[in-house]
Design a protein around this motif. Structure first.
Motif: not given
Length: 378
Positions: A54-62, A150-154, A182-190
């Motif tokens: 659960r350090v990946m960006s989303g809930p499913f495999y990309p 991050d991508r929704f800020h950009e 959520s912030k940690i997940r954003n970092f590890t997911g990126n």
């Protein structure tokens, strides 16, 4: 001599233990590297959902494209299951989309993801066709996950629609809850998404952790001894039964309204419009099938509070009840608590009639504005 015999005995014991453990070590590897990914699963959801990584960006495999004949979540692999072929796509971030464009962003639960729905039947795709704007499914996810991404800020959306099945509305987290996670997940997911190797490694590790045969065996044992996770009335299957239509206190209703007001305010600060879309429980619409035939009062009471606070919403309950009770239109699968493709079509139509949503049809998209600027410059 005695020491040598003890050493040989210890080695033999270790060898036997290693042989005993070998099948348990090899079998998860066989599941991952030899058998089809969905060999032991009954839905694509279980097949490609992230289990432990659960350090990946989303809930499913990309970047997955998969087709499968599925059964409903309430009674899979029983005589009550109904089969349906569905197709899934996930994007580079592990959400159920064909691309990442997001004029409109849908935040929600498994109904927004589209359990037991094919890709073109999901609310994101149906709404995109009706609205003529890019709609992105950010589900299952929360408002806090959105704010920390991050991508929704950009590239922020113009409109965020927060949806929830009725039974989960009281659990919606307030702004700031689980914010650090959520912030940690954003970092590890990126970090993981930036590397094909890390993505492949994370997916492989996650698949090994699922132990699909073990989980399926436990489920089969539960069914064999009579345990069940469903509630059935008159050949329809429900998630919560009569409990779903319970009464809520004034304090509970006010708290939920506070949470939704917080969503609205957080988005307004970013110049983003907000609409709330509660999805009625199956028990709400099919209440006449319940033993007491008790009607649900939760959504009307909550929406009256949202009116007082000026929070925009789309009310599906009256239309759903009319369709089911007066026209006998089925809005939920028999063996599942999620909405079906007809209910999604109705929800999309009601959304496009909402003033804030409909306004997007007359507002030029970012791409249209860029084309217009380039045309003027030429």
């Amino acid at each position: 001599m005695a020491n040598k015999m003890q050493d040989k005995g210890a080695k033999r014991l270790l060898s036997k233990l290693a042989l005993l453990a070998l099948p348990f070590i090899l079998w998860p590897l066989i599941e991952v590297f030899i058998l089809p990914m969905n060999f032991f699963t009954f839905r694509i959801w279980e097949t490609i959902s992230v289990n432990s990584m659960r350090v990946m960006s989303g809930p499913f495999y990309p970047n997955v494209h998969m087709q499968m004949v599925e059964e409903g979540e309430l009674a899979p692999r029983t005589p009550y299951a109904t089969k349906r072929k569905v197709e899934w796509y996930t994007d580079a971030y592990g959400y159920r989309n064909r691309d990442t464009k997001n004029d409109v962003l849908l935040i929600g639960d498994s109904n927004i993801t589209g359990a037991k729905l094919s890709q073109d039947e999901t609310l994101a795709e149906v709404l995109e066709r009706q609205l003529g704007r890019d709609v992105y499914s950010f589900a299952p996810a929360t408002m806090n996950r959105f704010l920390a991404t991050d991508r929704f800020h950009e590239n922020p959306p113009k409109l965020v629609i927060v949806s929830s099945i009725e039974r989960r509305v009281p659990e919606l987290p307030a702004i700031g809850e689980n914010g650090l996670n959520s912030k940690i997940r954003n970092f590890t997911g990126n970090l993981i998404s930036s590397s094909g190797f890390l993505t492949s490694l994370a997916v492989t590790a996650d698949r090994i952790s699922k132990l699909a045969l073990y989980r399926r065996t436990l489920a089969e044992i539960d069914r064999a001894v009579g345990r069940k996770e469903y509630i059935s009335y008159k050949n329809e299957f429900f998630m919560e039964g009569e409990y779903a239509n319970r009464e809520f206190s004034e304090e509970e209703l006010d708290h939920i309204a506070d949470v939704l007001e917080g969503y609205r305010d957080a988005l307004q600060e970013r110049g983003i419009h907000f609409v709330f879309l509660p999805i009625p429980n199956k028990e709400n619409i099919y209440y006449q099938l319940l033993p007491t035939q008790k009607e649900a009062t939760f959504l009307p009471l909550l929406l009256s509070r949202l009116d007082e606070r000026g929070i925009e919403y789309v009310d599906l309950q009256p239309t759903f009840r009319e369709l089911y009770q007066q026209q006998q239109v089925q809005l939920y699968p028999v063996d599942d608590a999620h909405w079906n493709e007809i209910a999604v079509q109705v929800a999309a139509q009601l959304l496009t009639r909402h003033a804030t949503v409909a306004q997007l049809q007359t507002t030029p998209s970012d791409e249209d504005e860029r084309l217009l600027v380039n045309f003027k410059e030429e």
